[in-house]
Scaffold this motif. Structure first.
Motif, PDB file in Angstrom:
ATOM      1  N   VAL A 466       0.795  -1.129  -0.061  1.00 33.91           N
ATOM      2  CA  VAL A 466       0.053   0.090  -0.013  1.00 33.91           C
ATOM      3  C   VAL A 466       1.040   1.217   0.091  1.00 33.91           C
ATOM      4  N   GLU A 467       1.921   1.279   1.005  1.00 34.65           N
ATOM      5  CA  GLU A 467       2.779   2.477   1.090  1.00 34.65           C
ATOM      6  C   GLU A 467       3.333   2.674  -0.549  1.00 34.65           C
ATOM      7  N   ASP A 468       3.897   1.543  -1.051  1.00 34.98           N
ATOM      8  CA  ASP A 468       4.554   1.808  -2.297  1.00 34.98           C
ATOM      9  C   ASP A 468       3.501   2.234  -3.298  1.00 34.98           C
ATOM     10  N   ALA A 469       2.543   1.766  -3.390  1.00 34.60           N
ATOM     11  CA  ALA A 469       1.323   2.188  -4.278  1.00 34.60           C
ATOM     12  C   ALA A 469       0.923   3.607  -4.027  1.00 34.60           C
ATOM     13  N   LEU A 470       0.992   4.246  -2.889  1.00 32.66           N
ATOM     14  CA  LEU A 470       0.634   5.759  -2.505  1.00 32.66           C
ATOM     15  C   LEU A 470       2.057   6.502  -2.936  1.00 32.66           C
ATOM     16  N   ARG A 471       2.997   6.024  -2.826  1.00 35.16           N
ATOM     17  CA  ARG A 471       4.348   6.827  -2.958  1.00 35.16           C
ATOM     18  C   ARG A 471       4.636   6.838  -4.587  1.00 35.16           C
ATOM     19  N   GLY A 472       4.034   6.044  -5.234  1.00 28.12           N
ATOM     20  CA  GLY A 472       4.193   5.752  -6.812  1.00 28.12           C
ATOM     21  C   GLY A 472       3.332   6.487  -7.737  1.00 28.12           C
ATOM     22  N   ARG A 484       6.196  -5.285  -5.058  1.00 28.43           N
ATOM     23  CA  ARG A 484       5.408  -6.353  -4.587  1.00 28.43           C
ATOM     24  C   ARG A 484       6.014  -7.790  -4.795  1.00 28.43           C
ATOM     25  N   PRO A 485       5.720  -8.856  -4.054  1.00 25.79           N
ATOM     26  CA  PRO A 485       6.249 -10.106  -4.099  1.00 25.79           C
ATOM     27  C   PRO A 485       5.965 -10.504  -5.424  1.00 25.79           C
TER      28      PRO A 485
END
Length: 511
Positions: A466-472, A484-485
């Motif tokens: 979620v954090e990576d999605a929001l920062r992206g 993401r794995p």
């Protein structure tokens, strides 16, 4: 595959089919093109004198297969489950093909036990009978365990049977290759796939450890079924060529006079045979696919006991739900719903007309429901259904053909016990129970719960995802970063929270 011995075996096969009159029957049933008919004559006519004569009292095809030996008998039994390949009439003839063969010497069986289990038979068994049944692959002896005196059945493979089958199967592959090469139009029948299916089935039957595993699984599934029993394997007395199971005392299901004399309720037994078959197919997705009268007994207590687990059928959960909805739709005469189920399952191409399909299904159901109750047949219903669905572009589904073939056999057993039974009355409670437990709100909650469990395994990765999605964010668009794995689809991350929450809510509402 194309060695001289295989060519010779095919010539001997063709000669036997010519000599017994089976060649014309087979060619007509499969709609053989001229090129294939010419090849068959080349393999048969000039060498007719080399063919086996067989038993003139048998129909031509069963006469030829019986004369050619165990591999051909077993192949015929497998082909009886494939009316799409051999035609309905020939499949019906092959269903009655018997594989009773002369037994091999008891001393040979004892030698196999000695070699495979590495112990003297006299040390294992205080009693060991002559063969009580002999078939194409193995024979059975009745024995008593020296350790505790229990009666057991000892199944032993025929000496050299694996080598004999391997030789004939190679010849079958050659024959299938010749069919496809000489007559390309026969490729629609997929002859090499048919031989491969036979090969896989036989290889399993040639390893009695696989049959013991099947018996064990079937016994575990049915342990709580009232009025039905399965013998348990002796796991410490098991090898590739030897299997020991509990001995089943009882009257063969085909001996109606003895069943009557013993005071058993034939009508109740007939209903129970149909009910337990549907219960195993729908509830467990694992059913005895060879439920003929020789493989069923009525115990002194009135239970139905099944034996011989060489041929078992499986249905995945989704197919079971589709099948149950189709059956229930016919029972309720809701042909529109039956049509919709076929489209929803992807069995029929989406570009076909659902209304025309529903109309075609009505032409299948109404004549059968118009029959007297004693003539209604679910096996016939499924056979007609396959004909209609084939016209609408549905591909052959081997597991459903095996189910239909088994249902025909089960209906035959039931009607032998009670010629006036109503198949629908026996079947409806099992189908309704399955639908109630697997297509209602509880089933939805259970499916969501399973989905939540799968997603929960990836729970430790969710916060970072979620954090990576929001920062992206790029230009106002959310982009999932590479953290993401590997192997988990991006969509799963965005669906995880919603699905898990939905599952929890649904379960809470049910509980």
């Amino acid at each position: 595959m194309r060695g001289p011995h295989n060519i010779w075996r095919l010539i001997r096969t063709g000669a036997t089919f010519e000599r017994t009159g089976a060649m014309t029957v087979v060619l007509d049933q499969i709609g053989a093109p001229p090129a294939l008919r010419a090849l068959a004559r080349v393999l048969g006519v000039p060498f007719k004198w080399l063919g086996y004569e067989g038993d003139p009292a048998l129909p031509p095809v069963t006469r030829a297969l019986t004369a050619l030996g165990p591999s051909y008998i077993k192949f015929g039994q497998i082909l009886s489950t494939r009316p799409d390949f051999v035609g309905d009439e020939l499949a019906l003839q092959l269903r009655v093909l018997q594989d009773k063969l002369p037994p091999f010497p008891t001393e040979a069986a004892r030698a196999t036990i000695r070699r495979e289990l590495e112990v003297e038979p006299d040390a294992l068994f205080s009693e060991f009978s002559e063969p009580v049944a002999a078939a194409s692959i193995a024979q059975v002896h009745r024995a008593r365990l020296a350790e505790d005196g229990r009666k057991v059945a000892v199944k032993v493979l025929r000496p050299g049977i694996a080598r004999a089958f391997r030789r004939d199967i190679d010849a079958f592959y050659l024959g299938a290759w010749l069919m496809e090469t000489v007559a390309p139009s026969t490729r629609r029948l997929r002859p090499r796939d048919v031989v491969a299916h036979f090969d896989a089935t036989v290889q399993q039957e040639l390893d009695l450890r696989a049959e013991a595993a099947a018996a064990g699984e079937f016994a575990a599934n049915t342990a709580r079924d009232d009025g039905f029993t399965v013998p348990q394997p002796e796991w410490n007395l098991l090898s590739r060529s030897v299997m020991v199971l509990d001995w089943v005392e009882g009257i063969p299901m085909g001996d109606v006079a003895a069943i009557e004399a013993a005071g058993h309720d034939r009508a109740a037994l007939a209903d129970r045979v149909m009910a337990v078959f549907l219960r195993h197919a729908l509830r467990d997705g694992y059913f005895h696919a060879d439920m003929h009268q020789g493989n069923l007994k009525v115990t002194p207590g009135g239970d139905i006991a099944a034996v011989d687990f060489g041929i078992m059928g499986r249905l995945d959960e989704y197919t079971r739900r589709v099948y149950a909805e189709i059956l229930m739709g016919f029972i309720r005469k809701d042909y529109r719903r039956v049509a919709e189920v076929h489209f929803e399952a992807g069995y029929v191409p989406a570009d076909r007309d659902v209304d025309l399909f529903a109309q075609a299904l009505r032409s299948v159901g109404e004549p059968i429901f118009g029959m007297d109750a004693s003539r209604i047949s679910m096996g016939r219903l499924l056979a007609y259904l396959f004909e209609v669905t084939e016209r609408f572009g549905m591909e052959t589904r081997t597991e459903l053909i095996l189910l239909q073939r088994t249902m025909v056999v089960v209906e035959g057993v039931s009607r032998t016990l009670n010629p006036h039974m109503n198949i629908w009355s026996a079947a409806r409670p099992e189908v309704e129970r399955y639908i109630r437990e697997n297509l209602g709100p509880q089933a939805v909650a259970r499916d969501l719960w399973r989905t939540g469990l799968v997603l929960a395994r990836f729970g430790p990765h969710l916060p970072r995802a979620v954090e990576d999605a929001l920062r992206g964010r790029r230009g106002g668009t959310v982009v999932v970063a590479a953290a993401r794995p590997r192997g988990l689809p991006a969509a799963a991350w965005f669906a995880a929270g919603a699905v898990t929450a939905a599952a929890a809510a649904a379960i809470a509402s049910v509980v």
